[in-house]
Motif scaffolding. Sequence first.
Motif, PDB file in Angstrom:
ATOM      1  N   LEU A  75      44.444  32.698  32.093  1.00 14.07           N
ATOM      2  CA  LEU A  75      45.888  32.842  31.939  1.00 14.07           C
ATOM      3  C   LEU A  75      46.603  31.493  31.967  1.00 14.07           C
ATOM      4  O   LEU A  75      47.596  31.283  31.262  1.00 14.07           O
ATOM      5  N   GLN A  76      46.102  30.569  32.761  1.00 13.89           N
ATOM      6  CA  GLN A  76      46.738  29.259  32.880  1.00 13.89           C
ATOM      7  C   GLN A  76      46.629  28.439  31.595  1.00 13.89           C
ATOM      8  O   GLN A  76      47.394  27.505  31.391  1.00 13.89           O
ATOM      9  N   GLN A  77      45.719  28.823  30.708  1.00 12.51           N
ATOM     10  CA  GLN A  77      45.561  28.122  29.433  1.00 12.51           C
ATOM     11  C   GLN A  77      46.557  28.596  28.369  1.00 12.51           C
ATOM     12  O   GLN A  77      46.739  27.928  27.355  1.00 12.51           O
ATOM     13  N   LEU A  78      47.181  29.732  28.582  1.00 16.91           N
ATOM     14  CA  LEU A  78      48.022  30.345  27.560  1.00 16.91           C
ATOM     15  C   LEU A  78      49.391  29.680  27.462  1.00 16.91           C
ATOM     16  O   LEU A  78      50.025  29.398  28.476  1.00 16.91           O
ATOM     17  N   ARG A  79      49.826  29.461  26.228  1.00 19.28           N
ATOM     18  CA  ARG A  79      51.143  28.878  25.945  1.00 19.28           C
ATOM     19  C   ARG A  79      51.765  29.627  24.777  1.00 19.28           C
ATOM     20  O   ARG A  79      51.138  29.804  23.736  1.00 19.28           O
ATOM     21  N   GLY A  80      53.014  30.059  24.956  1.00 17.19           N
ATOM     22  CA  GLY A  80      53.754  30.693  23.877  1.00 17.19           C
ATOM     23  C   GLY A  80      53.190  32.024  23.413  1.00 17.19           C
ATOM     24  O   GLY A  80      53.336  32.392  22.250  1.00 17.19           O
ATOM     25  N   LYS A  81      52.565  32.763  24.295  1.00 16.63           N
ATOM     26  CA  LYS A  81      51.928  34.037  23.941  1.00 16.63           C
ATOM     27  C   LYS A  81      52.746  35.225  24.436  1.00 16.63           C
ATOM     28  O   LYS A  81      53.533  35.107  25.368  1.00 16.63           O
ATOM     29  N   GLN A  82      52.539  36.360  23.796  1.00 14.40           N
ATOM     30  CA  GLN A  82      53.016  37.634  24.304  1.00 14.40           C
ATOM     31  C   GLN A  82      51.822  38.251  25.027  1.00 14.40           C
ATOM     32  O   GLN A  82      50.726  38.324  24.455  1.00 14.40           O
ATOM     33  N   ILE A  83      52.047  38.700  26.255  1.00 11.40           N
ATOM     34  CA  ILE A  83      50.917  39.128  27.089  1.00 11.40           C
ATOM     35  C   ILE A  83      51.187  40.489  27.712  1.00 11.40           C
ATOM     36  O   ILE A  83      52.246  40.726  28.290  1.00 11.40           O
ATOM     37  N   PHE A  84      50.194  41.356  27.586  1.00 10.12           N
ATOM     38  CA  PHE A  84      50.180  42.647  28.278  1.00 10.12           C
ATOM     39  C   PHE A  84      49.115  42.522  29.352  1.00 10.12           C
ATOM     40  O   PHE A  84      47.942  42.316  29.048  1.00 10.12           O
ATOM     41  N   LEU A  85      49.516  42.610  30.614  1.00  9.20           N
ATOM     42  CA  LEU A  85      48.577  42.493  31.738  1.00  9.20           C
ATOM     43  C   LEU A  85      48.192  43.876  32.235  1.00  9.20           C
ATOM     44  O   LEU A  85      49.053  44.747  32.391  1.00  9.20           O
ATOM     45  N   PHE A  86      46.908  44.068  32.482  1.00  8.56           N
ATOM     46  CA  PHE A  86      46.457  45.329  33.068  1.00  8.56           C
ATOM     47  C   PHE A  86      45.320  45.057  34.026  1.00  8.56           C
ATOM     48  O   PHE A  86      44.556  44.116  33.855  1.00  8.56           O
ATOM     49  N   GLY A  87      45.256  45.888  35.066  1.00  5.63           N
ATOM     50  CA  GLY A  87      44.209  45.655  36.041  1.00  5.63           C
ATOM     51  C   GLY A  87      44.003  46.823  36.983  1.00  5.63           C
ATOM     52  O   GLY A  87      44.709  47.835  36.918  1.00  5.63           O
ATOM     53  N   THR A  88      43.022  46.653  37.845  1.00  2.42           N
ATOM     54  CA  THR A  88      42.694  47.653  38.853  1.00  2.42           C
ATOM     55  C   THR A  88      42.659  46.987  40.221  1.00  2.42           C
ATOM     56  O   THR A  88      42.377  45.799  40.345  1.00  2.42           O
ATOM     57  N   ALA A  89      42.961  47.794  41.225  1.00  2.00           N
ATOM     58  CA  ALA A  89      42.909  47.335  42.615  1.00  2.00           C
ATOM     59  C   ALA A  89      42.261  48.432  43.443  1.00  2.00           C
ATOM     60  O   ALA A  89      42.677  49.588  43.368  1.00  2.00           O
ATOM     61  N   GLY A  90      41.267  48.087  44.196  1.00  2.00           N
ATOM     62  CA  GLY A  90      40.574  49.072  45.011  1.00  2.00           C
ATOM     63  C   GLY A  90      41.395  49.562  46.185  1.00  2.00           C
ATOM     64  O   GLY A  90      41.417  50.740  46.492  1.00  2.00           O
ATOM     65  N   PHE A  91      42.083  48.644  46.849  1.00  2.00           N
ATOM     66  CA  PHE A  91      42.864  49.015  48.020  1.00  2.00           C
ATOM     67  C   PHE A  91      44.291  49.326  47.610  1.00  2.00           C
ATOM     68  O   PHE A  91      44.869  48.659  46.765  1.00  2.00           O
ATOM     69  N   GLY A  92      44.829  50.328  48.232  1.00  2.00           N
ATOM     70  CA  GLY A  92      46.209  50.702  47.952  1.00  2.00           C
ATOM     71  C   GLY A  92      46.332  51.472  46.656  1.00  2.00           C
ATOM     72  O   GLY A  92      45.533  51.318  45.748  1.00  2.00           O
ATOM     73  N   GLY A  93      47.324  52.291  46.597  1.00  4.58           N
ATOM     74  CA  GLY A  93      47.570  53.045  45.389  1.00  4.58           C
ATOM     75  C   GLY A  93      49.053  53.145  45.134  1.00  4.58           C
ATOM     76  O   GLY A  93      49.494  53.914  44.303  1.00  4.58           O
ATOM     77  N   SER A  94      49.834  52.331  45.842  1.00  5.90           N
ATOM     78  CA  SER A  94      51.285  52.433  45.715  1.00  5.90           C
ATOM     79  C   SER A  94      51.798  51.522  44.609  1.00  5.90           C
ATOM     80  O   SER A  94      51.248  50.445  44.348  1.00  5.90           O
ATOM     81  N   ALA A  95      52.885  51.950  43.983  1.00  6.82           N
ATOM     82  CA  ALA A  95      53.522  51.165  42.934  1.00  6.82           C
ATOM     83  C   ALA A  95      53.967  49.801  43.481  1.00  6.82           C
ATOM     84  O   ALA A  95      53.864  48.787  42.784  1.00  6.82           O
ATOM     85  N   GLU A  96      54.426  49.775  44.718  1.00  5.04           N
ATOM     86  CA  GLU A  96      54.898  48.530  45.322  1.00  5.04           C
ATOM     87  C   GLU A  96      53.753  47.512  45.440  1.00  5.04           C
ATOM     88  O   GLU A  96      53.935  46.334  45.155  1.00  5.04           O
ATOM     89  N   TYR A  97      52.601  47.993  45.878  1.00  6.68           N
ATOM     90  CA  TYR A  97      51.436  47.106  46.000  1.00  6.68           C
ATOM     91  C   TYR A  97      51.028  46.583  44.631  1.00  6.68           C
ATOM     92  O   TYR A  97      50.776  45.389  44.456  1.00  6.68           O
ATOM     93  N   PHE A  98      51.001  47.449  43.633  1.00  7.84           N
ATOM     94  CA  PHE A  98      50.639  47.025  42.281  1.00  7.84           C
ATOM     95  C   PHE A  98      51.642  46.000  41.742  1.00  7.84           C
ATOM     96  O   PHE A  98      51.257  45.026  41.092  1.00  7.84           O
ATOM     97  N   GLU A  99      52.934  46.195  42.022  1.00 10.28           N
ATOM     98  CA  GLU A  99      53.960  45.246  41.574  1.00 10.28           C
ATOM     99  C   GLU A  99      53.750  43.879  42.229  1.00 10.28           C
ATOM    100  O   GLU A  99      53.958  42.847  41.592  1.00 10.28           O
ATOM    101  N   GLN A 100      53.358  43.872  43.506  1.00  7.27           N
ATOM    102  CA  GLN A 100      53.080  42.607  44.195  1.00  7.27           C
ATOM    103  C   GLN A 100      51.929  41.872  43.518  1.00  7.27           C
ATOM    104  O   GLN A 100      51.981  40.653  43.329  1.00  7.27           O
ATOM    105  N   ILE A 101      50.893  42.608  43.162  1.00 11.40           N
ATOM    106  CA  ILE A 101      49.734  41.998  42.500  1.00 11.40           C
ATOM    107  C   ILE A 101      50.158  41.435  41.147  1.00 11.40           C
ATOM    108  O   ILE A 101      49.852  40.280  40.812  1.00 11.40           O
ATOM    109  N   LEU A 102      50.856  42.243  40.354  1.00 11.93           N
ATOM    110  CA  LEU A 102      51.289  41.793  39.032  1.00 11.93           C
ATOM    111  C   LEU A 102      52.201  40.571  39.124  1.00 11.93           C
ATOM    112  O   LEU A 102      52.095  39.643  38.312  1.00 11.93           O
ATOM    113  N   ALA A 103      53.076  40.537  40.121  1.00 14.37           N
ATOM    114  CA  ALA A 103      53.953  39.380  40.316  1.00 14.37           C
ATOM    115  C   ALA A 103      53.125  38.131  40.634  1.00 14.37           C
ATOM    116  O   ALA A 103      53.395  37.044  40.110  1.00 14.37           O
ATOM    117  N   ALA A 104      52.108  38.286  41.472  1.00 11.09           N
ATOM    118  CA  ALA A 104      51.236  37.158  41.812  1.00 11.09           C
ATOM    119  C   ALA A 104      50.486  36.661  40.580  1.00 11.09           C
ATOM    120  O   ALA A 104      50.343  35.455  40.369  1.00 11.09           O
TER     121      ALA A 104
END
Length: 181
Positions: free
Chosen positions: A80-109
Motif C-alpha cells: 500500500l505504501q508504494q501506491l500513488r494516485g490510485k483508486q483503492i477498495f480495501l477489504f479484509g478479515t479479522a479473527g478477533f471481534g465482529g463489531s463494526a467499530e472494531y472493523f472501522e478502527q482496523i480500516l482507519a489504521a
Amino acid sequence: TRASGSFAAALREGKNELRHRIQQQNGNAALLAQTLQEQLPQADCCYFGAPDTAALAADTLYVGFWTDKGKADTDTLDFLQQLRGKQIFLFGTAGFGGSAEYFEQILAAVQKSLDESNTVIGTYMCQGKMPMTVRQQSKDAAAAQPCTNLEMLIENFDKALAHPDAADLDQLRKKAAEVQA
C-alpha cells in the motif's frame, strides 16, 4: 504458519482493466478475493495474484489483507505504501471481534499507510476464522490463569470458525456493486 497469496483488481480509464490484490491467512482473504473476482467483470481483470509491480500500472486496485495486531499484515502495508494516485477498495478479515467499530478502527489504521494522492473508493471487513493454535493458546492461558477475558476470546474464536460465511460474502458483493455503479 502464515500462507501468502494475493488477489488484485485495478481499473484503467478507457480500457476498464482490473487488477486485484490480496494477502491471505487461512484462506479467509482468498475467499473474499475469489468472491470479488467473480463479481467484477472477468474481461476487465488483467491481474489476479500476489503483490507484484505489475499491479502498480493500474488506476484502481482492490487490495485485501488479514489483520495483524489491529492493522493489515506487513506485506500488504508495504504494498500500500508504494501506491500513488490510485483508486483503492480495501477489504479484509479479522479473527478477533465482529463489531463494526472494531472493523472501522482496523480500516482507519490501514488507510494511514496510503499516500494522500490515493482515493479509497470502498471498504469491507468481516470476521474470519483463525488457526486452531490460537484457540489452544487461549485455552492453555485460561487453564494456567483463569480469567473472564480469556473465556471470551475462546468464545469469539468459536464464533469466528463460521466466517467468512454466505452473509459476509453477500455484503462484500453489495459493496463491490456500489463501487461499480
